[in-house]
Design a protein around this motif. Structure first.
Motif, PDB file in Angstrom:
ATOM      1  N   ALA A  96       0.814  -1.216   0.000  1.00  0.00           N
ATOM      2  CA  ALA A  96       0.000   0.000   0.000  1.00  0.00           C
ATOM      3  C   ALA A  96       0.846   1.264   0.000  1.00  0.00           C
ATOM      4  O   ALA A  96       0.571   2.214  -0.752  1.00  0.00           O
ATOM      5  N   ASP A  97       1.901   1.297   0.826  1.00  0.00           N
ATOM      6  CA  ASP A  97       2.725   2.507   0.868  1.00  0.00           C
ATOM      7  C   ASP A  97       3.471   2.720  -0.444  1.00  0.00           C
ATOM      8  O   ASP A  97       3.688   3.863  -0.875  1.00  0.00           O
ATOM      9  N   GLY A  98       3.843   1.633  -1.117  1.00  0.00           N
ATOM     10  CA  GLY A  98       4.504   1.747  -2.407  1.00  0.00           C
ATOM     11  C   GLY A  98       3.587   2.307  -3.481  1.00  0.00           C
ATOM     12  O   GLY A  98       4.029   3.054  -4.370  1.00  0.00           O
ATOM     13  N   ILE A  99       2.314   1.952  -3.416  1.00  0.00           N
ATOM     14  CA  ILE A  99       1.350   2.506  -4.374  1.00  0.00           C
ATOM     15  C   ILE A  99       1.205   4.008  -4.148  1.00  0.00           C
ATOM     16  O   ILE A  99       1.183   4.805  -5.097  1.00  0.00           O
ATOM     17  N   LEU A 100       1.103   4.417  -2.899  1.00  0.00           N
ATOM     18  CA  LEU A 100       0.989   5.843  -2.602  1.00  0.00           C
ATOM     19  C   LEU A 100       2.240   6.599  -3.048  1.00  0.00           C
ATOM     20  O   LEU A 100       2.154   7.723  -3.545  1.00  0.00           O
ATOM     21  N   ASP A 101       3.419   6.000  -2.884  1.00  0.00           N
ATOM     22  CA  ASP A 101       4.655   6.638  -3.336  1.00  0.00           C
ATOM     23  C   ASP A 101       4.690   6.765  -4.861  1.00  0.00           C
ATOM     24  O   ASP A 101       5.213   7.746  -5.399  1.00  0.00           O
ATOM     25  N   ARG A 102       4.127   5.788  -5.558  1.00  0.00           N
ATOM     26  CA  ARG A 102       4.151   5.817  -7.022  1.00  0.00           C
ATOM     27  C   ARG A 102       3.186   6.868  -7.575  1.00  0.00           C
ATOM     28  O   ARG A 102       3.410   7.422  -8.644  1.00  0.00           O
ATOM     29  N   PHE A 103       2.113   7.134  -6.831  1.00  0.00           N
ATOM     30  CA  PHE A 103       1.128   8.125  -7.263  1.00  0.00           C
ATOM     31  C   PHE A 103       0.970   9.193  -6.177  1.00  0.00           C
ATOM     32  O   PHE A 103      -0.062   9.256  -5.486  1.00  0.00           O
ATOM     33  N   PRO A 104       1.983  10.040  -6.003  1.00  0.00           N
ATOM     34  CA  PRO A 104       1.958  11.024  -4.908  1.00  0.00           C
ATOM     35  C   PRO A 104       0.844  12.053  -5.049  1.00  0.00           C
ATOM     36  O   PRO A 104       0.489  12.718  -4.068  1.00  0.00           O
ATOM     37  N   GLU A 105       0.260  12.166  -6.239  1.00  0.00           N
ATOM     38  CA  GLU A 105      -0.824  13.138  -6.441  1.00  0.00           C
ATOM     39  C   GLU A 105      -2.016  12.866  -5.536  1.00  0.00           C
ATOM     40  O   GLU A 105      -2.816  13.773  -5.261  1.00  0.00           O
ATOM     41  N   VAL A 106      -2.124  11.630  -5.065  1.00  0.00           N
ATOM     42  CA  VAL A 106      -3.262  11.290  -4.211  1.00  0.00           C
ATOM     43  C   VAL A 106      -3.268  12.129  -2.934  1.00  0.00           C
ATOM     44  O   VAL A 106      -4.323  12.433  -2.373  1.00  0.00           O
ATOM     45  N   GLN A 107      -2.072  12.560  -2.497  1.00  0.00           N
ATOM     46  CA  GLN A 107      -1.996  13.359  -1.269  1.00  0.00           C
ATOM     47  C   GLN A 107      -2.506  14.781  -1.475  1.00  0.00           C
ATOM     48  O   GLN A 107      -2.681  15.526  -0.506  1.00  0.00           O
ATOM     49  N   GLU A 108      -2.761  15.162  -2.704  1.00  0.00           N
ATOM     50  CA  GLU A 108      -3.297  16.495  -2.976  1.00  0.00           C
ATOM     51  C   GLU A 108      -4.793  16.585  -2.661  1.00  0.00           C
ATOM     52  O   GLU A 108      -5.325  17.682  -2.476  1.00  0.00           O
ATOM     53  N   VAL A 109      -5.471  15.442  -2.617  1.00  0.00           N
ATOM     54  CA  VAL A 109      -6.922  15.475  -2.383  1.00  0.00           C
ATOM     55  C   VAL A 109      -7.298  15.060  -0.970  1.00  0.00           C
ATOM     56  O   VAL A 109      -8.441  15.267  -0.548  1.00  0.00           O
ATOM     57  N   ALA A 110      -6.354  14.463  -0.233  1.00  0.00           N
ATOM     58  CA  ALA A 110      -6.596  14.074   1.159  1.00  0.00           C
ATOM     59  C   ALA A 110      -5.282  13.664   1.786  1.00  0.00           C
ATOM     60  O   ALA A 110      -4.281  13.456   1.090  1.00  0.00           O
ATOM     61  N   GLU A 111      -5.277  13.536   3.102  1.00  0.00           N
ATOM     62  CA  GLU A 111      -4.133  12.955   3.800  1.00  0.00           C
ATOM     63  C   GLU A 111      -4.360  11.443   3.833  1.00  0.00           C
ATOM     64  O   GLU A 111      -5.200  10.955   4.578  1.00  0.00           O
ATOM     65  N   VAL A 112      -3.616  10.726   2.998  1.00  0.00           N
ATOM     66  CA  VAL A 112      -3.853   9.299   2.834  1.00  0.00           C
ATOM     67  C   VAL A 112      -2.773   8.524   3.581  1.00  0.00           C
ATOM     68  O   VAL A 112      -1.575   8.735   3.366  1.00  0.00           O
ATOM     69  N   VAL A 113      -3.215   7.616   4.457  1.00  0.00           N
ATOM     70  CA  VAL A 113      -2.320   6.831   5.295  1.00  0.00           C
ATOM     71  C   VAL A 113      -2.399   5.365   4.863  1.00  0.00           C
ATOM     72  O   VAL A 113      -3.490   4.782   4.813  1.00  0.00           O
ATOM     73  N   ALA A 114      -1.248   4.778   4.549  1.00  0.00           N
ATOM     74  CA  ALA A 114      -1.215   3.374   4.133  1.00  0.00           C
ATOM     75  C   ALA A 114      -1.298   2.457   5.343  1.00  0.00           C
ATOM     76  O   ALA A 114      -0.659   2.703   6.370  1.00  0.00           O
ATOM     77  N   LEU A 115      -2.098   1.402   5.227  1.00  0.00           N
ATOM     78  CA  LEU A 115      -2.205   0.399   6.280  1.00  0.00           C
ATOM     79  C   LEU A 115      -1.636  -0.923   5.782  1.00  0.00           C
ATOM     80  O   LEU A 115      -1.968  -1.368   4.679  1.00  0.00           O
ATOM     81  N   PRO A 116      -0.799  -1.572   6.565  1.00  0.00           N
ATOM     82  CA  PRO A 116      -0.231  -2.843   6.117  1.00  0.00           C
ATOM     83  C   PRO A 116      -1.265  -3.950   6.079  1.00  0.00           C
ATOM     84  O   PRO A 116      -2.088  -4.087   6.979  1.00  0.00           O
ATOM     85  N   TYR A 117      -1.250  -4.705   5.011  1.00  0.00           N
ATOM     86  CA  TYR A 117      -2.036  -5.927   4.890  1.00  0.00           C
ATOM     87  C   TYR A 117      -1.151  -6.905   4.137  1.00  0.00           C
ATOM     88  O   TYR A 117       0.048  -6.981   4.398  1.00  0.00           O
ATOM     89  N   ARG A 118      -1.673  -7.650   3.205  1.00  0.00           N
ATOM     90  CA  ARG A 118      -0.848  -8.537   2.395  1.00  0.00           C
ATOM     91  C   ARG A 118      -1.389  -8.555   0.975  1.00  0.00           C
ATOM     92  O   ARG A 118      -2.590  -8.348   0.757  1.00  0.00           O
ATOM     93  N   ASN A 119      -0.529  -8.777   0.019  1.00  0.00           N
ATOM     94  CA  ASN A 119      -0.953  -8.836  -1.371  1.00  0.00           C
ATOM     95  C   ASN A 119      -1.460 -10.235  -1.700  1.00  0.00           C
ATOM     96  O   ASN A 119      -0.750 -11.222  -1.519  1.00  0.00           O
ATOM     97  N   VAL A 120      -2.691 -10.288  -2.196  1.00  0.00           N
ATOM     98  CA  VAL A 120      -3.340 -11.560  -2.508  1.00  0.00           C
ATOM     99  C   VAL A 120      -3.943 -11.458  -3.910  1.00  0.00           C
ATOM    100  O   VAL A 120      -4.770 -10.581  -4.142  1.00  0.00           O
ATOM    101  N   PRO A 121      -3.550 -12.309  -4.852  1.00  0.00           N
ATOM    102  CA  PRO A 121      -4.235 -12.289  -6.150  1.00  0.00           C
ATOM    103  C   PRO A 121      -5.733 -12.447  -5.933  1.00  0.00           C
ATOM    104  O   PRO A 121      -6.174 -13.307  -5.156  1.00  0.00           O
TER     105      PRO A 121
END
Length: 331
Positions: A36-61
């Motif tokens: 989740a944090d890597g996605i937010l880093d790749r698209f930093p524009e998301v922080q322009e519309v809100a304060e977005v906090v990544a929560l750890p989970y796990r990647n599952v197909p």
């Protein structure tokens, strides 16, 4: 002041990195997905519309996602709302293969008061003209919206705000894949504002009678797909495997072959609850005299995969056909 939004990533195309910007088909073979944090880093524009906090989970197909992950997400949403004062909403990143099922399950079982928006993408995060970034930005905008409260789980892709109950994936690769065939979108996430047009009338989370937070599992419910010459083999196999419920994906508007009808009656005689849906992807199954005489419950306009979820949840509460009929008329 920017609103605070939690972002939970579960993997999927929206998190995937292909071999290069033109890899829009075989990216899954690499098995590379951002947290989740890597996605937010790749698209930093998301922080322009809100304060977005990544929560750890796990990647599952997403083909591997089911009850266990739904329960995890319900509990994680509980936790983040309790521990993050002032949280305005939650966004969940998800693969599109089973996104509609997760969204519907959450729309029936979430217990949090804030909006929850499920988002995915048709192109990986690394692709030329990926939809991942803008979908995420728009999902955050919707989750931060006061109008989104009380609408259950929502789905956001392709600038369209969809209700979890009605939306379904209709194309393997096109950007406009998620549609709500019978009733249309709730609104659009346009560049100037969120344009809302309708609200769902069916009962939605958090005001539902279902609670999966302490369940060990859901009752087994299978889907039997009707087709020419179907002879009931699948129905009998599901019954033998211990199905407590069977959803029949019948011919529109809800017919079955004689072979399937016989097997479904046998299943009913063994205590299996039968719900009649249709493989058409749109339109209601009507509660006809013939259906009532067979002892089958009409799925209304739920797709077979969503009727399966609702029947499984209903079976956690009751096996009474009248009560299950009420549940299908309510949700």
């Amino acid at each position: 002041m920017r609103k605070k939004i939690a972002f939970i990533g579960t993997g999927g195309t929206i998190a995937s990195l292909g071999a290069g910007p033109l890899d829009t088909v075989n990216y899954g073979a690499r098995g590379m997905m951002l947290q989740a944090d890597g996605i937010l880093d790749r698209f930093p524009e998301v922080q322009e519309v809100a304060e977005v906090v990544a929560l750890p989970y796990r990647n599952v197909p997403s083909p591997k996602i089911g009850f266990r992950e739904w329960q995890d997400l319900v509990l994680l949403c509980d936790k983040v709302v309790a521990e993050m004062p002032g949280l305005a909403g939650i966004v969940i990143g998800h693969g599109t293969a089973s996104l509609e099922e997760t969204a519907f399950a959450l729309s029936l079982t979430l217990k949090v008061p804030v909006p929850v928006v499920v988002v995915g993408s048709q192109r990986p995060a690394s692709a030329l003209s990926t939809d991942a970034g803008l979908n995420l930005v728009n999902a955050v905008r919707v989750a931060a919206s006061e109008e989104a409260r009380g609408l259950g789980a929502l789905v956001l892709l392709n600038d369209e705000i969809q209700a979890a109950r009605e939306v379904t994936k209709t194309s393997t690769g096109r950007m406009q894949t998620f549609r709500s065939p019978d009733v249309g979108v709730l609104g659009h996430a346009d560049g100037d504002r969120l344009a809302w047009y309708r609200r769902p009338l069916r009962r939605l989370a958090p005001d539902t009678e279902f609670d999966i937070r302490k369940l060990a599992a859901l009752p087994r419910v299978d889907i039997a797909y009707s087709h020419a010459d179907a002879d009931g083999t699948a129905v009998r196999a599901f019954t033998a495997a211990g199905a407590q419920g069977i959803v029949n994906a019948g011919f529109a508007p809800g017919f079955v072959t004689p072979g399937d009808a016989e097997a479904l009656q046998e299943a009913r005689a063994r205590g299996v609850v039968v719900v009649q849906s249709t493989r058409a992807g749109s339109g209601r199954v009507f509660p006809t005299t013939k259906l009532a005489e067979a002892g089958f419950i009409a799925a209304d306009n739920l797709t077979p995969q969503k009727a399966r979820i609702l029947l499984a949840l209903a079976l956690t509460l009751t096996r009474d056909p009248g009560e299950i009929t009420r549940i299908f008329a309510t949700y």
